[in-house]
Enzyme design. Structure first.
Site, short mmCIF file in Angstrom:
data_model
loop_
_atom_site.label_atom_id
_atom_site.label_comp_id
_atom_site.label_asym_id
_atom_site.label_seq_id
_atom_site.Cartn_x
_atom_site.Cartn_y
_atom_site.Cartn_z
N GLU A 258 44.21 38.48 78.69
CA GLU A 258 44.17 37.09 78.69
C GLU A 258 45.61 36.56 78.49
OE1 GLU A 258 41.82 35.35 75.38
OE2 GLU A 258 42.02 33.28 76.41
N LYS B 125 41.19 37.88 81.86
CA LYS B 125 40.66 36.36 81.33
C LYS B 125 41.68 35.47 81.51
CE LYS B 125 38.87 34.15 77.18
NZ LYS B 125 37.83 34.11 76.02
#
Ligand code: 13P
Length: 339
Positions: free
Chosen positions: A177, A219
């Protein structure tokens, strides 16, 4: 490490119509959420709130996995059933947040570096024993004048890649992420430029660390105008810019892109995801959600910390999960918000 297991888990997390619930708020973050409903941040309150979400009727139709905080992975529901057992019964995959937070990056004012690599192999071993099959590590990238620096992008990409390689070694699917924060007055062009730079560094470092792209998920943020920008790009532009950026930077071997909501309203986060899935077909990756606030906000509001509202809170969460499930398929309509 069984690569086949990693690939199967990554694919199950982005199964059609399903997405991930991010419920991995640290104690400090959940406290901020609870303050909005004037609720004290006790272990029981955290358990009750999260149990309301996890046990919401029918959510396993829409939710493939849940990212947990350390406390929750070890916690039991009010009736004594371990949460992990509840998830396994529902066919929902338990995940764990493993970074220890974003700290100031030395020599780079206004920038952050995410920590948590020390002892991570041992922590992964324990988390795997406790039942976690995927993990999350979040890098924070701010936009401001002259920020982000290459120093910040490279340091965070390196940490993400070191984390991802250790996760895979321990048979845990890494969610990678790199979050470009939406705070600021910047334009959508600037968000695109910074996000592209960040993603190029991330995938270079993932390759250097020999991470199996088929056994991970990305992500990212969507490509958006800054939250305080004078002009906000419309839904169609956000969808087009976001997909264009990923086509240029995200290898086709990655099975799925699971967006964070990053402070967008719950409805807008659903609309953006829907526009991408409705407009672009035959993309190399599944486009799904791994929302925290955009899935939880209506549930938190409906519950308001009161036992008599547990059913209403669970229903509000299940509803938002269902709408995002529809957006996964490009089948969400504004009409659905009214029913
Ligand atoms: P938001 O969807 O609230 O941005 O949270 C997702 C998340 O897990 C951030 O790390």
């Amino acid at each position: 490490m069984s690569v086949q297991d990693l690939i199967a888990t990554a694919q199950a997390l982005v199964a059609p119509g399903k997405g991930i619930l991010a419920a991995d708020e640290s104690h400090a973050t959940i406290e901020k959420r609870f303050q909005k409903i004037n609720l004290a941040n006790s272990e029981t309150a955290r358990r009750d709130y999260r149990e309301m979400l996890f046990a919401a009727p029918g959510i396993n139709e829409y939710i493939s996995g849940v990212i947990l905080y350390d406390e929750t992975l070890r916690q039991k529901a009010a009736d004594g059933t371990p949460f992990v057992e509840l998830f396994n019964k529902l066919g929902i995959i338990p995940g764990i947040k493993v970074d220890t937070g974003a700290k100031d990056l030395a020599n780079c004012p206004g920038e952050k570096i995410t920590e948590g690599l020390d002892g991570l192999r041992e922590r992964f071993k324990e988390y795997h024993k406790l039942g976690a099959r995927f993990a999350k590590w979040r890098a924070v990238i701010n936009i401001a004048d002259g920020i982000p620096s290459e120093t910040c992008l490279i340091a965070n990409a390196e940490a993400l890649a070191r984390y991802a390689s250790l996760a895979q070694e321990q048979s845990i699917v890494p969610i990678v992420e790199p979050e470009v924060i939406m705070d600021g007055t910047h334009s959508i062009d600037r968000c695109e430029e910074v996000s592209s730079r960040a993603l190029v560094h991330v995938f270079n470092k993932l390759r250097e660390q020999r991470v199996r792209l088929e056994g991970m998920l990305l992500k990212p943020n969507m490509i958006l105008s800054g939250a305080e920008a004078g002009v906000h790009a419309d839904i169609r532009s956000v969808a087009e810019r976001t997909i264009k950026t990923f086509l240029r930077t995200v290898p086709a071997a990655v099975p799925g892109i699971v967006f964070l909501s990053g402070g967008q309203s719950d409805e807008l986060a659903t609309q953006h995801l829907n526009a991408m899935n409705a407009t672009f077909k035959n993309l190399p990756w599944q486009l799904s959600f791994s929302y925290g606030r955009a899935l939880q906000a209506p549930a938190l509001k409906a519950w308001a910390g009161k036992p008599e509202n547990l059913k209403a809170g669970a229903a509000a969460f299940a509803r938002r999960a269902r709408l995002n499930s529809a957006a996964r398929l490009g089948a969400y309509t504004a009409e659905m918000e009214r029913t």
